[in-house]
Scaffold this motif. Sequence first.
Motif, mmCIF file in Angstrom:
data_model
loop_
_atom_site.group_PDB
_atom_site.id
_atom_site.type_symbol
_atom_site.label_atom_id
_atom_site.label_comp_id
_atom_site.label_asym_id
_atom_site.label_seq_id
_atom_site.Cartn_x
_atom_site.Cartn_y
_atom_site.Cartn_z
ATOM 1 N N VAL A 34 -9.540 -54.275 23.443
ATOM 2 C CA VAL A 34 -10.719 -55.120 23.263
ATOM 3 C C VAL A 34 -11.932 -54.343 23.770
ATOM 4 O O VAL A 34 -11.965 -53.915 24.926
ATOM 5 N N LEU A 35 -12.914 -54.165 22.894
ATOM 6 C CA LEU A 35 -14.141 -53.452 23.255
ATOM 7 C C LEU A 35 -15.336 -54.392 23.175
ATOM 8 O O LEU A 35 -15.440 -55.188 22.239
ATOM 9 N N ARG A 36 -16.215 -54.282 24.147
ATOM 10 C CA ARG A 36 -17.450 -55.066 24.116
ATOM 11 C C ARG A 36 -18.435 -54.424 23.159
ATOM 12 O O ARG A 36 -18.597 -53.215 23.150
ATOM 13 N N LYS A 37 -19.086 -55.228 22.344
ATOM 14 C CA LYS A 37 -20.148 -54.730 21.475
ATOM 15 C C LYS A 37 -21.408 -54.628 22.345
ATOM 16 O O LYS A 37 -21.778 -55.575 23.039
ATOM 17 N N LEU A 46 -16.708 -64.899 21.327
ATOM 18 C CA LEU A 46 -15.737 -63.961 20.768
ATOM 19 C C LEU A 46 -16.386 -62.910 19.875
ATOM 20 O O LEU A 46 -15.916 -61.781 19.783
ATOM 21 N N SER A 47 -17.481 -63.277 19.230
ATOM 22 C CA SER A 47 -18.146 -62.341 18.324
ATOM 23 C C SER A 47 -18.806 -61.176 19.067
ATOM 24 O O SER A 47 -19.283 -60.238 18.443
ATOM 25 N N SER A 48 -18.802 -61.231 20.386
ATOM 26 C CA SER A 48 -19.379 -60.154 21.191
ATOM 27 C C SER A 48 -18.367 -59.036 21.451
ATOM 28 O O SER A 48 -18.672 -58.074 22.145
ATOM 29 N N TYR A 49 -17.166 -59.172 20.905
ATOM 30 C CA TYR A 49 -16.096 -58.210 21.154
ATOM 31 C C TYR A 49 -15.514 -57.713 19.837
ATOM 32 O O TYR A 49 -15.572 -58.377 18.820
#
Length: 83
Positions: A34-37, A46-49
Amino acid sequence: MVVLVIIKDLAETASYCFASGIILKRLKEFITVVLRKEGKKNYSLLSSYRLITLKNILVKVLEKYVVNIMSKAAEEHRLLLWN
């Protein structure tokens, strides 16, 4: 010469999997990272990852091998319609 040994072992493993119909449990395993945007305002969404899935490399090779065999057979028997 090392490549020939790897190819031989790979061919034996593939033959075992296809003949027995058993896909080894280790071949089905994968890792999800899982990477952070960057630059997102709210990391509770959730859309931030971004999820990155890493498949077992042997599975990728076996899949490519099967796709090549199927493509060749489809071309030889004219199973694909081309426009």
